[in-house]
Design a protein around this motif. Structure first.
Motif, PDB file in Angstrom:
ATOM      1  N   SER A  43      25.482 -31.909  -0.241  1.00  0.00           N
ATOM      2  CA  SER A  43      26.291 -32.238  -1.366  1.00  0.00           C
ATOM      3  C   SER A  43      26.852 -31.105  -1.990  1.00  0.00           C
ATOM      4  O   SER A  43      26.153 -31.134  -3.327  1.00  0.00           O
TER       5      SER A  43
ATOM      6  N   GLU B 262      24.038 -38.776  -0.949  1.00  0.00           N
ATOM      7  CA  GLU B 262      24.218 -38.413   0.366  1.00  0.00           C
ATOM      8  C   GLU B 262      25.696 -38.339   0.600  1.00  0.00           C
ATOM      9  O   GLU B 262      26.488 -39.085   0.486  1.00  0.00           O
ATOM     10  N   THR B 263      25.871 -37.459   1.390  1.00  0.00           N
ATOM     11  CA  THR B 263      27.081 -37.044   1.988  1.00  0.00           C
ATOM     12  C   THR B 263      26.836 -36.815   3.593  1.00  0.00           C
ATOM     13  O   THR B 263      26.174 -36.203   4.029  1.00  0.00           O
ATOM     14  N   ARG B 264      27.873 -37.479   4.166  1.00  0.00           N
ATOM     15  CA  ARG B 264      28.113 -37.352   5.841  1.00  0.00           C
ATOM     16  C   ARG B 264      29.341 -36.931   6.067  1.00  0.00           C
ATOM     17  O   ARG B 264      30.306 -37.421   5.686  1.00  0.00           O
TER      18      ARG B 264
ATOM     19  N   GLY C 282      29.041 -38.667  10.388  1.00  0.00           N
ATOM     20  CA  GLY C 282      27.920 -39.399  10.559  1.00  0.00           C
ATOM     21  C   GLY C 282      26.621 -38.414  10.331  1.00  0.00           C
ATOM     22  O   GLY C 282      25.708 -38.907  10.173  1.00  0.00           O
ATOM     23  N   ALA C 283      26.831 -37.092  10.563  1.00  0.00           N
ATOM     24  CA  ALA C 283      25.789 -36.293  10.176  1.00  0.00           C
ATOM     25  C   ALA C 283      25.682 -35.896   8.805  1.00  0.00           C
ATOM     26  O   ALA C 283      26.665 -35.671   7.991  1.00  0.00           O
ATOM     27  N   VAL C 284      24.409 -35.988   8.199  1.00  0.00           N
ATOM     28  CA  VAL C 284      24.417 -35.526   6.779  1.00  0.00           C
ATOM     29  C   VAL C 284      24.521 -34.177   6.345  1.00  0.00           C
ATOM     30  O   VAL C 284      24.031 -33.179   7.321  1.00  0.00           O
TER      31      VAL C 284
END
Length: 171
Positions: free
Chosen positions: A23, A13-15, A18-20
């Protein structure tokens, strides 16, 4: 070993702020504001081991990135060719050559008429040439943006370019 067979990537998971986000290898920051941002990545393997990494970073503008944003806005159809060319020309003209000449005095040791060393002062001029960004010139471009706003320069292009130019003036 059996341990190696079970491990392997289970989730990633990458943000960004704060928002996804997807990747992927690179992040396109064109649509993000200038200034401070936060990147977070987390990966979990098939046996539940989790690794996380977080980085704060700053998105800045310079004359080169601003030229690239003008081109991108044109490619996206946000600005006409005529206005894009005009803004490009004006922005390039804001890079001015600044020449400074300073005198440097050195004391050197020379051999005198009698063969003995004596000291002598020598003054030489040092010319330094650098390219500086003229902030008054950039302020004039802000007026151009206002003039073109919604007349060949849409609201998205106006917002991006105004933010870039203000960054150049203030940093």
């Amino acid at each position: 070993s059996a341990m190696d067979d079970d491990s392997g990537l289970f989730s990633l998971e990458t943000r960004l702020d704060g928002a996804v986000i997807p990747s992927v290898g690179t992040i396109d920051l064109f649509y993000n504001s200038l200034g401070n941002h936060f990147f977070f990545a987390s990966s979990t393997d098939n046996v539940g081991n989790t690794t996380t990494s977080a980085r704060a970073f700053r998105v800045v503008a310079d004359a080169t990135s601003t030229l690239s944003d003008i081109q991108r806005a044109y490619t996206l159809g946000w600005v006409t060719k005529k206005i894009s060319d005009d803004l490009t020309k004006k922005l390039k003209a804001c890079n001015v050559k600044k020449t400074t000449i300073t005198s440097v005095t050195k004391t050197v040791v020379v051999t005198g008429k009698n063969g003995k060393p004596t000291t002598k002062k020598v003054t030489e001029k040092v010319t330094k040439m650098e390219i500086v960004f003229d902030k008054n010139c950039a302020r004039a471009i802000l007026k151009e943006l206002d003039k073109y706003r919604n007349k060949g320069l849409n609201e998205q292009a106006y917002a991006v370019l105004k933010e870039d130019i203000n960054w150049l003036i203030n940093h």
